[in-house]
Design an enzyme around this catalytic site. Sequence first.
Site, mmCIF file in Angstrom:
data_model
loop_
_atom_site.group_PDB
_atom_site.id
_atom_site.type_symbol
_atom_site.label_atom_id
_atom_site.label_comp_id
_atom_site.label_asym_id
_atom_site.label_seq_id
_atom_site.Cartn_x
_atom_site.Cartn_y
_atom_site.Cartn_z
ATOM 1 N N ARG A 173 61.962 -102.718 -55.968
ATOM 2 C CA ARG A 173 62.281 -102.748 -54.447
ATOM 3 C C ARG A 173 63.273 -104.010 -54.097
ATOM 4 N NH1 ARG A 173 61.520 -100.152 -49.609
ATOM 5 N NH2 ARG A 173 60.816 -101.647 -47.645
ATOM 6 N N ARG B 287 59.091 -97.821 -51.868
ATOM 7 C CA ARG B 287 57.705 -98.503 -52.126
ATOM 8 C C ARG B 287 57.112 -97.525 -53.081
ATOM 9 N NH1 ARG B 287 58.666 -98.596 -46.304
ATOM 10 N NH2 ARG B 287 58.826 -100.611 -45.693
ATOM 11 N N LYS C 25 56.320 -96.671 -43.810
ATOM 12 C CA LYS C 25 54.890 -97.195 -43.086
ATOM 13 C C LYS C 25 55.086 -96.472 -41.784
ATOM 14 C CE LYS C 25 54.679 -101.691 -45.086
ATOM 15 N NZ LYS C 25 54.575 -103.112 -44.942
ATOM 16 N N TYR D 47 66.343 -111.326 -48.014
ATOM 17 C CA TYR D 47 67.106 -111.123 -49.473
ATOM 18 C C TYR D 47 68.421 -111.766 -49.480
ATOM 19 C CZ TYR D 47 63.756 -107.321 -50.049
ATOM 20 O OH TYR D 47 62.407 -106.849 -50.217
ATOM 21 N N HIS E 202 57.173 -103.602 -56.615
ATOM 22 C CA HIS E 202 57.945 -104.194 -55.616
ATOM 23 C C HIS E 202 59.148 -104.828 -56.372
ATOM 24 C CE1 HIS E 202 56.443 -103.404 -51.629
ATOM 25 N NE2 HIS E 202 57.128 -104.652 -51.610
ATOM 26 N N HIS F 279 63.247 -101.029 -43.046
ATOM 27 C CA HIS F 279 62.438 -101.800 -42.291
ATOM 28 C C HIS F 279 62.895 -101.893 -40.873
ATOM 29 C CE1 HIS F 279 63.185 -105.031 -46.028
ATOM 30 N NE2 HIS F 279 61.807 -104.431 -45.787
#
Length: 310
Positions: free
Chosen positions: A257, A159, A182, A289, A254, A280
């Site tokens: 990514r 990110r 995150k 994806y 993004h 994730h």
Amino acid sequence: MASLQRSVDSYLRHLTIERGMAKNTLLAYKRDLAKYLHFLQNNGIADSADIHESIVRNFAQSLVSEKGLVATSVARILAVVRGFHKFMLFEGITDNDVSAAVKPPKAPKRLPKAISIQEIEILLQASGPEPDDTSGVAADIIRVRDRAILELLYATGARVSEIVNMDLDDLIDPEIVRLFGKGSKERIVPVGKYAQAAVAAYLVRVRPTLATLSLGTPALFLNQRGSRLSRQSIWQIISDSAQAAKLGVEVSPHTFRHSFATHLLEGGADVRVVQELLGHASVTTTQIYTLVTVDALREIYASSHPRAQR
């Protein structure tokens, strides 16, 4: 309302201390809960004991009806509200979770935007010189930095915030970097040869010069004042590179990514490996994806198989 506000404040402290929630995420939670408290106040509710399932449902419906609020935003706000009610139940503030049965609207599946490998290569070439190209470097060392940033974005699937927050110590060795995602979750990601070379060129030929312009900083990527590069600056670097590349498609941080994940899966990588590389929490997030690669397979099949079309 004061008691509800105290409960909200307690919940936010819990998220900060117990769960180590990132500052930006915490601010988003605070905004969403403020919207909920405002709705309760407008409906004459000042105490948690007066909130019933029908109230939460009415709040959800008000979000759905709100102009400009998409399904994903509604789902996010409801998830925050449900988390708040679970917290109040856990803390003994309420006797039951009145939000448990309130489900968010289903958001339409949106395929991530990825560009082709060829477009990535054109974009990278437009961002700056090849790592071994020393011609004109002294006149425009910033483009050497920009090339290193874009190479690293595509090599790691990071990110933009993770690239911004990288320190020199996060370069564990030339082939591995440490990223903090995150909630400050740490992960280790390999780095390919192209990005290794681009980052090495930046570290040797550019960063020492930029670092002399201010007090010492551990940041990996520096701006022209010698300070840590910002998110906005990286957005601008990507925008300028895309314009120079003349791709004719919208490109954002993004995009790198999404392209990273899509190209790995198309190359045969296991979805759980890609999940780990992207950071994730759930493989379900990564599986979107796979829809991209399935669509690519359908397109190739339809155009290539002799009996695919009537």
